[in-house]
Design a protein around this motif. Structure first.
Motif, PDB file in Angstrom:
ATOM      1  N   LYS A 235       0.796  -1.138   0.019  1.00 51.62           N
ATOM      2  CA  LYS A 235       0.176  -0.120  -0.100  1.00 51.62           C
ATOM      3  C   LYS A 235       0.642   1.184  -0.189  1.00 51.62           C
ATOM      4  O   LYS A 235       2.050   1.188   0.402  1.00 51.62           O
ATOM      5  CB  LYS A 235      -0.827  -0.181   1.309  1.00 51.62           C
ATOM      6  CG  LYS A 235      -1.939  -1.114   1.322  1.00 51.62           C
ATOM      7  CD  LYS A 235      -2.982  -1.250   2.389  1.00 51.62           C
ATOM      8  CE  LYS A 235      -3.908  -2.435   2.475  1.00 51.62           C
ATOM      9  NZ  LYS A 235      -4.461  -2.179   3.880  1.00 51.62           N
ATOM     10  N   PRO A 236       0.382   2.397  -0.330  1.00 48.59           N
ATOM     11  CA  PRO A 236       1.134   3.465  -0.454  1.00 48.59           C
ATOM     12  C   PRO A 236       1.739   4.020   0.800  1.00 48.59           C
ATOM     13  O   PRO A 236       2.831   4.203   0.892  1.00 48.59           O
ATOM     14  CB  PRO A 236       0.183   4.730  -0.743  1.00 48.59           C
ATOM     15  CG  PRO A 236      -0.867   3.975  -1.726  1.00 48.59           C
ATOM     16  CD  PRO A 236      -0.979   2.639  -0.857  1.00 48.59           C
ATOM     17  N   VAL A 237       1.029   3.694   1.915  1.00 48.30           N
ATOM     18  CA  VAL A 237       1.689   4.040   3.265  1.00 48.30           C
ATOM     19  C   VAL A 237       2.778   3.111   3.746  1.00 48.30           C
ATOM     20  O   VAL A 237       3.626   3.480   4.168  1.00 48.30           O
ATOM     21  CB  VAL A 237       0.503   3.709   4.491  1.00 48.30           C
ATOM     22  CG1 VAL A 237       0.029   2.457   4.368  1.00 48.30           C
ATOM     23  CG2 VAL A 237       0.924   4.427   5.594  1.00 48.30           C
ATOM     24  N   VAL A 238       2.532   1.984   3.225  1.00 43.70           N
ATOM     25  CA  VAL A 238       3.994   0.901   3.423  1.00 43.70           C
ATOM     26  C   VAL A 238       5.275   1.494   2.706  1.00 43.70           C
ATOM     27  O   VAL A 238       6.381   1.350   3.124  1.00 43.70           O
ATOM     28  CB  VAL A 238       3.393  -0.453   3.153  1.00 43.70           C
ATOM     29  CG1 VAL A 238       4.819  -1.445   3.192  1.00 43.70           C
ATOM     30  CG2 VAL A 238       2.322  -0.961   3.771  1.00 43.70           C
ATOM     31  N   ALA A 239       5.045   1.881   1.346  1.00 43.84           N
ATOM     32  CA  ALA A 239       6.079   2.174   0.539  1.00 43.84           C
ATOM     33  C   ALA A 239       6.544   3.675   1.239  1.00 43.84           C
ATOM     34  O   ALA A 239       7.859   3.899   1.360  1.00 43.84           O
ATOM     35  CB  ALA A 239       5.593   2.528  -0.613  1.00 43.84           C
ATOM     36  N   ALA A 240       5.687   4.403   1.496  1.00 42.08           N
ATOM     37  CA  ALA A 240       6.088   5.595   2.152  1.00 42.08           C
ATOM     38  C   ALA A 240       6.923   5.676   3.331  1.00 42.08           C
ATOM     39  O   ALA A 240       7.489   6.377   3.800  1.00 42.08           O
ATOM     40  CB  ALA A 240       4.752   6.461   2.599  1.00 42.08           C
ATOM     41  N   ILE A 241       6.758   4.433   4.126  1.00 42.01           N
ATOM     42  CA  ILE A 241       7.541   4.318   5.132  1.00 42.01           C
ATOM     43  C   ILE A 241       8.827   3.610   5.081  1.00 42.01           C
ATOM     44  O   ILE A 241       9.738   3.883   5.408  1.00 42.01           O
ATOM     45  CB  ILE A 241       6.674   3.410   6.201  1.00 42.01           C
ATOM     46  CG1 ILE A 241       5.355   4.269   6.863  1.00 42.01           C
ATOM     47  CG2 ILE A 241       7.449   3.025   7.532  1.00 42.01           C
ATOM     48  CD1 ILE A 241       4.500   3.339   7.885  1.00 42.01           C
ATOM     49  N   LEU A 242       8.600   2.487   4.037  1.00 43.55           N
ATOM     50  CA  LEU A 242       9.915   1.545   4.188  1.00 43.55           C
ATOM     51  C   LEU A 242      10.883   2.441   3.232  1.00 43.55           C
ATOM     52  O   LEU A 242      12.263   2.380   3.645  1.00 43.55           O
ATOM     53  CB  LEU A 242       9.548   0.353   3.354  1.00 43.55           C
ATOM     54  CG  LEU A 242       8.798  -0.746   4.081  1.00 43.55           C
ATOM     55  CD1 LEU A 242       8.631  -2.010   3.133  1.00 43.55           C
ATOM     56  CD2 LEU A 242      10.041  -1.167   5.060  1.00 43.55           C
ATOM     57  N   MET A 243      10.602   2.884   2.138  1.00 45.50           N
ATOM     58  CA  MET A 243      11.769   3.681   1.328  1.00 45.50           C
ATOM     59  C   MET A 243      12.272   4.700   1.996  1.00 45.50           C
ATOM     60  O   MET A 243      13.458   4.723   1.707  1.00 45.50           O
ATOM     61  CB  MET A 243      10.927   4.008  -0.287  1.00 45.50           C
ATOM     62  CG  MET A 243      10.370   3.066  -0.817  1.00 45.50           C
ATOM     63  SD  MET A 243       9.581   3.438  -2.484  1.00 45.50           S
ATOM     64  CE  MET A 243      11.235   3.465  -3.441  1.00 45.50           C
ATOM     65  N   PRO A 244      11.660   5.803   2.600  1.00 44.64           N
ATOM     66  CA  PRO A 244      12.342   6.708   3.203  1.00 44.64           C
ATOM     67  C   PRO A 244      13.210   6.255   4.305  1.00 44.64           C
ATOM     68  O   PRO A 244      14.322   6.742   4.694  1.00 44.64           O
ATOM     69  CB  PRO A 244      11.535   7.703   3.575  1.00 44.64           C
ATOM     70  CG  PRO A 244      10.321   7.671   2.654  1.00 44.64           C
ATOM     71  CD  PRO A 244      10.403   6.042   2.449  1.00 44.64           C
ATOM     72  N   LEU A 245      12.742   5.356   5.078  1.00 39.29           N
ATOM     73  CA  LEU A 245      13.391   4.736   6.358  1.00 39.29           C
ATOM     74  C   LEU A 245      14.431   4.038   5.973  1.00 39.29           C
ATOM     75  O   LEU A 245      15.636   4.142   6.770  1.00 39.29           O
ATOM     76  CB  LEU A 245      12.244   3.621   7.288  1.00 39.29           C
ATOM     77  CG  LEU A 245      12.709   3.044   8.062  1.00 39.29           C
ATOM     78  CD1 LEU A 245      12.790   4.333   8.959  1.00 39.29           C
ATOM     79  CD2 LEU A 245      11.462   1.980   8.531  1.00 39.29           C
TER      80      LEU A 245
END
Length: 799
Positions: free
Chosen positions: A764-774
């Motif tokens: 989901k967008p929220v998962v990608a938004a967390i994992l990639m910058p993290l």
């Protein structure tokens, strides 16, 4: 419409030549020049790499004016001239290749070095065979017309490239705003989101993301395209794929109202990649020798000052020199500035600048160029202008002294990138193929999700951040390293070779006694004047005691490296050096002479006596060797006799190899032999007798004790006060490389977690938004904190 074979532009009028199409006679001429000189490989590196040459006859006639050309030239001596030219049309690897092979087009051109980021080429050429004007005309006909500003002839202006800052600013601004607009989606604020502003917020996110993809991320697309065109899978290929898929899929989602998309992840990805690039650029600018010369070259110069009608010598930092200062240049010292010869016999070797070894003689009042090495005793010169730090930086990186040292972890990063990209595409296609049989609707989602989440941004950030931090830590602790590749080479060292005099010993604490026939006042004056001209550590120590004598300029001076020196005033000739060099046969037995460290003296071939040195070893020598013996083979190569062999055996570990009476070429050959046996050698020497060995070794460090010797052949300069930290520097390099490996592992873990979500269709967008910058943030934080910790642990005292 056909495209030009040379420049790639559309041919409005086609000129057929050698079964190829050209848009103009200029492109055809360049092709003929390259083809006739066996440089057609130019076209194999890049497809249509050239630019259409537009040359106006007579445009560079002003270069026939000698006053103008003298201001543009960096060096002009012995029929050799050196000039740096700005070439705005440099744009690819083919440009670099053809410019660095100009010598094949014209033999008068000796060397050419391209600085790709600055778009400059530094050319050394024979002024007797080609003029500066003809050189510029040749470049123009090839499509590489230099930009010459006559304002730059008097003042070198440096234009700062701010494009990276602008791109980073755009990406950061967009990232922050897209994250803010995504909050309703993150927290599922349905009423507010669905009823009023859903469509507006999504199109605003698209508007913010558009300049990020097309402007901020353009360098990654260009690099990936050029890499693929050259059949190379570089690290930017998967990054470009990730950015493309993120943007395209997100755009499709908001157009068809499927969802919010991944604009936040895309802008965050580009922002952190650019942040890493910005950090790397700033790190190397911070570490650049151009930034602050006093911080990164611990060399000094002897300045002559007048106090109460007497001339005194003082050691001054090179950066302190100003126009009009009088300085003393000893034998084998490098001229750090352009100057006028005032007193002495100047025999200048400009091989550091031109590669030509034949020295030239200069007389009083003549111009001496920076970069020349004096080879005939001491001279007094008057400074014409302050030191040009950027010039000595070019000298430091001169290709004459460069060694083919491939950066291990750069190739490792590229190797990982290639395997990563192939594995990524394989996983994406396999997962998509499987989901086609399960749910064809999810199959496309899985394919794009894999390409989105498995982006190697963390891999791309690991090495620059780690090595940049290590370079700064080394610099703060007075080990001034040429570049980050040296750190990687340092991590592979298994053999450490030391010179003795000036490296293990200090020339500030020697006890000196004289044995033999007393010297007359005239002989003492001749001895002092001769010692003054030499830079050998023992000569400097003895001169410090005798410098109260009246100093006279020598008629002739000769220094035989590793053996001794000869000076002559009127008809008096004095020899100073080893026992064999002064050729005594009567006054002292040779066996006795070889039992100790001494400077022997003869006057007009008559033996007078010797100054005996009782060496003081540096603080921590025993501890350094005891620490290093656990992991390294230890060797001492000394040019002195074996008089202190027994003392060294007691001081150093049993497995230390001790070799004495080693000439400079013996040291070089020993290191070469060790390398042929598979050893990686670190050489530590004083930078004078050891120049060849320093250049031959895998890594060469020159020990500096405020001695006026600068050796471009070395890879780093170590302040003598930090000698005891040598084991810590080696350990820090090893641990730094370990940090890079751990960062690679962490990046792999993040990618595996992300792939788990992507392959199962749950990204989901929220998962990608967390994992990639993290992943990017955590790698930056990890490498920064880890290098800071090991630096604090191994080198606790900040100096």
């Amino acid at each position: 419409m056909e495209n030009c074979f040379h420049c790639g532009d559309e041919c409005k009028t086609v000129i057929n030549h050698h079964n190829k199409s050209f848009c103009c006679n200029g492109c055809k001429t360049v092709f003929d020049i390259l083809n006739d000189n066996d440089l057609s490989y130019y076209y194999d590196i890049e497809q249509s790499p050239g630019t259409t040459p537009f040359f106006k006859e007579g445009k560079f006639d002003f270069l026939e004016n000698k006053e103008i050309t003298s201001k543009l030239l960096e060096f002009n001596e012995q029929g050799t001239q050196v000039v740096s030219l700005l070439i705005p049309t440099i744009h690819c690897s083919s440009c670099i290749w053809v410019l660095e092979n100009l010598n094949k087009l014209n033999p008068a051109i000796k060397t050419a070095q391209v600085n790709f980021p600055k778009k400059t080429v530094r050319i050394t050429f024979s002024s007797e065979e080609i003029t500066l004007k003809n050189l510029v005309v040749l470049l123009s006909k090839l499509g590489y017309e230099p930009y010459i500003s006559l304002d730059d002839a008097t003042k070198k202006s440096k234009k700062t490239d701010r494009s990276l800052i602008y791109k980073l600013g755009v990406a950061g601004f967009a990232f922050g705003n897209i994250m803010f607009l995504s909050f309703p989606e993150y927290f599922e604020v349905n009423e507010f989101w669905l009823d009023k502003f859903k469509s507006v917020f999504r199109w605003l996110m698209f508007a913010f993301a558009l300049p990020v993809a097309l402007y901020s991320g353009q360098d990654y697309f260009i690099s990936a395209y050029k890499g693929l065109r050259s059949k190379i899978l570089n690290i930017d290929v998967p990054i470009a794929i990730g950015i493309s898929v993120l943007f395209i899929r997100s755009t499709i989602e908001i157009i068809f109202d499927y969802g919010t998309g991944f604009f936040d992840s895309m802008s965050g990805l580009v922002f952190f990649l650019l942040l890493g690039k910005f950090f790397q650029k700033k790190t190397y600018a911070f570490l650049s020798f151009e930034r602050d010369y006093k911080s990164y070259f611990p060399i000094a110069v002897t300045r002559l000052i007048k106090i109460n009608l007497t001339i005194k010598e003082e050691q001054a930092q090179v950066y302190e020199l100003k126009k009009g200062d009088r300085i003393l240049i000893r034998n084998e010292e490098l001229l750090p500035v352009d100057a006028i010869l005032i007193k002495g016999n100047a025999l200048i070797d400009y091989s550091f600048v031109t590669g030509e070894a034949e020295p030239i003689t200069k007389t009083s009042g003549e111009h001496l160029f920076a970069g020349g090495r004096q080879q005939a005793g001491s001279i007094e010169v008057e400074v014409l202008k302050p030191v040009e730090q950027s010039y000595l930086t070019q000298l430091w990186s001169n290709e004459i002294f460069s060694k083919n040292k491939q950066s291990h972890f750069q190739s490792l990063t590229d190797g990982i990138s290639k395997r990563f990209t192939l594995s990524l595409l394989f996983i994406a296609f396999i997962a998509t193929f499987v989901w086609l049989f399960i749910d064809s609707y999810i199959a496309l989602n899985v394919f794009t999700s894999v390409l989105i989440v498995a982006c190697p941004c963390a891999i791309a950030l690991a090495a620059p951040f780690t090595l940049g931090n290590l370079l700064r830590i080394f610099g703060r602790n007075k080990l001034y390293i040429k570049n980050s590749a040296v750190i990687e080479q340092l991590a592979h060292i298994d053999t450490v070779v030391f010179d003795k005099t000036g490296t293990l010993t200090t020339n500030t604490k020697n006890t000196i006694t004289y044995e033999g026939i007393s010297l007359t006042e005239e002989e003492e004056t001749l001895l002092t004047s001769t010692l003054r001209a030499s830079n050998h550590p023992l000569s400097r120590s003895l001169y410090a005691i005798l410098d109260k004598n009246n100093i006279q300029p020598l008629d002739t001076f000769k220094e035989d490296i590793g053996q001794g020196i000869t000076g002559k005033i009127n008809n008096q000739e004095i020899k100073v050096g080893s026992f064999g060099y002064v050729e005594n046969k009567n006054e002292i037995s040779q066996s006795k002479a070889q039992q100790r460290t001494a400077i022997h003296i003869s006057n007009n071939n008559k033996y007078k006596g010797c100054y005996v040195f009782y060496n003081e070893y540096r603080d921590g020598v025993k501890e350094v060797f005891n620490t290093l013996k656990k992991n390294y083979n230890l060797v001492i190569l000394s040019g002195d006799n074996d008089g202190e062999k027994e003392h060294l055996k007691k001081l150093l570990p049993k497995n230390t190899t001790l070799l004495f009476n080693q000439k400079p070429e013996d040291k070089l050959n020993y290191i070469k032999q060790q390398q042929q046996n598979g050893k990686n050698v670190l050489m530590l020497g004083d930078g004078l007798n050891d120049a060849g060995a320093l250049a031959q070794s895998n890594v060469g460090f020159s020990i500096s004790e405020n001695v006026n010797i600068f050796s471009p052949a070395c890879d780093g300069i170590l302040d003598a006060s930090k000698f005891k930290d040598i084991p810590n520097f080696l350990s820090l390099s090893n641990q730094g490389i370990t940090i890079i490996k751990y960062a690679f592992i962490f990046s792999l873990i993040y990618n595996l977690i992300g792939l788990g979500f992507a392959i199962t269709g749950h990204l989901k967008p929220v998962v990608a938004a967390i994992l990639m910058p993290l992943s990017s943030i955590s790698i930056v934080v990890f490498t920064t904190l880890a290098t800071y910790y090991i630096g604090k642990k191994l080198l606790p005292k900040k100096t």
